[in-house]
Design a protein around this motif. Structure first.
Motif, PDB file in Angstrom:
ATOM      1  N   GLU A  13       0.799  -1.225   0.000  1.00  0.00           N
ATOM      2  CA  GLU A  13       0.000   0.000   0.000  1.00  0.00           C
ATOM      3  C   GLU A  13       0.829   1.271   0.000  1.00  0.00           C
ATOM      4  N   SER A  69      -4.962   3.567  -1.380  1.00  0.00           N
ATOM      5  CA  SER A  69      -3.586   3.304  -0.972  1.00  0.00           C
ATOM      6  C   SER A  69      -2.771   4.579  -1.126  1.00  0.00           C
ATOM      7  N   GLU A 116       0.980   0.055  -8.759  1.00  0.00           N
ATOM      8  CA  GLU A 116       0.833  -0.955  -7.720  1.00  0.00           C
ATOM      9  C   GLU A 116       2.145  -1.699  -7.510  1.00  0.00           C
TER      10      GLU A 116
END
Length: 395
Positions: free
Chosen positions: A247, A332, A341
């Protein structure tokens, strides 16, 4: 652990979850802590210890089964609210008010599996809630029958129910599977830790005085819970490291993004829980052991039924603060900062993570050994002719 260089992508601003989402998430985790943590803590720490005090066992069992019954009712209510929230969060889902209708929930559970899924989301979520229902029934039976033996099966059923919600419904790679495992380790470990704190605080604060047998029983219960808590903390820390990597992309995102600030507040509260746990292990537990050897029953009673419960009650309040922070965690820090990501974990980073987990395990072992060593550092025991008179005197 973190990469501090990245190529900016589209920035996703933090959106405060709606009030219904904040409340349902918070209440769900509180109920889960009761269903998993309170039950397993009673089965593993409190119930075995109370056998040392038969006269106190009945009143404590009465309070415990009442608490378990209330946990069952909370799981029923909060589980339904959380299920409605899941329906409202689905793609093209209804409003939360509409999602509360039983018919809307049934329609959601009956949706067929999507392409690539081996089972539909509705079937897995339905199975999860059936398990929660079974747990609630066991807890209500424990309350009605005053049978605390049902605590362990109820807690195990609730834990399986929680796990069911994270079973992949389509093929995933090893990284996504590890993330699902980490999420459940975090939830179940945290539930055992915080739910156990809440149960022990509620039950012990109701006991103001105890004889030598009850004092010994509570001393053993605190010791057993310390072991349960260490395992829970280990699961929370290990899984937390993995989830933080997923995250948060760089350390500065902890204070440059809203998600990061909420996460940082959570970490501060968790650190306070660690500090309180260390105080229990390194100060209170050794003090209890020393006073027991001196046969200072009044002082032992103060420690096990006054000082220890107050610390645990404080930890419970801090734990509620942690869960409140969790309810605000949406999205996040990576998304807010425009970072992609997290990719598959590299072997060197995995090695560092395993090394940190190993060091944590060693530190837990060292804490246990230090607590035992401090307990042996005692003043000379009074002479035999003074023991009877001093037994009830404070140190």
């Amino acid at each position: 652990m973190f990469s501090i260089v990245f190529t900016p992508l589209e920035v996703t601003s933090y959106a405060v979850p709606p009030v219904w989402r904040l409340l349902t998430k918070l209440l769900y985790f509180v109920a889960l802590a009761g269903a998993i943590g309170a039950t397993l803590t009673h089965a593993l720490a409190l119930r075995p210890s109370l056998r040392l005090a038969p006269r106190a066992e009945g009143p404590v069992r009465h309070r415990v089964t009442t608490a378990l019954g209330l946990s069952g009712l909370a799981l029923l209510a909060c589980g339904y609210l959380q299920l409605a929230g899941r329906v409202a969060r689905a793609k093209n889902g209804p409003s939360y008010g509409q999602a509360l209708a039983p018919g809307t929930i049934v329609d959601y559970l009956r949706k067929p599996a999507e392409e690539g899924e081996w089972v539909s989301t509705g079937i897995m979520i339905g199975l999860q809630n059936l398990l929660f229902l079974a747990c609630a029934v066991l807890l209500l039976l424990a309350w009605r029958r005053r049978d605390d033996r049902l605590a362990l099966p109820a807690g195990l059923v609730a834990a399986v129910g929680s796990l069911t919600g994270s079973i992949p419904r389509k093929a995933v790679d090893a990284d996504h599977l590890a993330s699902a495992v980490a999420v459940q380790a975090h939830i179940i470990g945290g539930s055992v830790w915080l739910g156990g704190l809440g149960l022990l605080a509620a039950i012990s604060l109701a006991r103001r005085h105890g004889d030598a047998e009850e004092n010994a029983a509570w001393a053993q219960a605190w010791s057993h819970f310390g072991t349960v808590a260490l395992w829970s903390v280990g699961a929370v820390v290990a899984s937390g490291l993995w989830l933080t990597r997923r995250e948060v992309g760089s350390i500065d995102q902890l204070w440059t993004t809203i998600f990061g600030r909420v996460l940082l507040a959570k970490l501060v509260l968790v650190a306070a829980l660690f500090a309180a746990g260390a105080w229990n292990q390194l100060v209170l537990m050794p003090a209890i052991a020393r006073e027991q050897r001196r046969n200072h029953q009044q002082r032992v009673g103060e420690l096990v039924l006054t000082h220890f419960p107050r610390v645990v009650a404080t930890e419970t309040v801090i734990g509620l603060g942690v869960l409140t922070c969790v309810s605000f965690l949406a999205g996040s820090a990576r998304a807010e900062a425009g970072q992609p990501e997290a990719g598959p974990i590299a072997l060197p980073l995995l090695g560092i993570g395993l090394l940190m987990i190993g060091m944590m395990a060693v530190s837990f072992w060292a804490t246990t050994r230090a607590s035992a060593a401090l307990a042996r550092l005692e003043a000379p025991v009074e002479a035999p002719h003074r023991t009877t008179e001093a037994a009830g005197a404070p140190s």
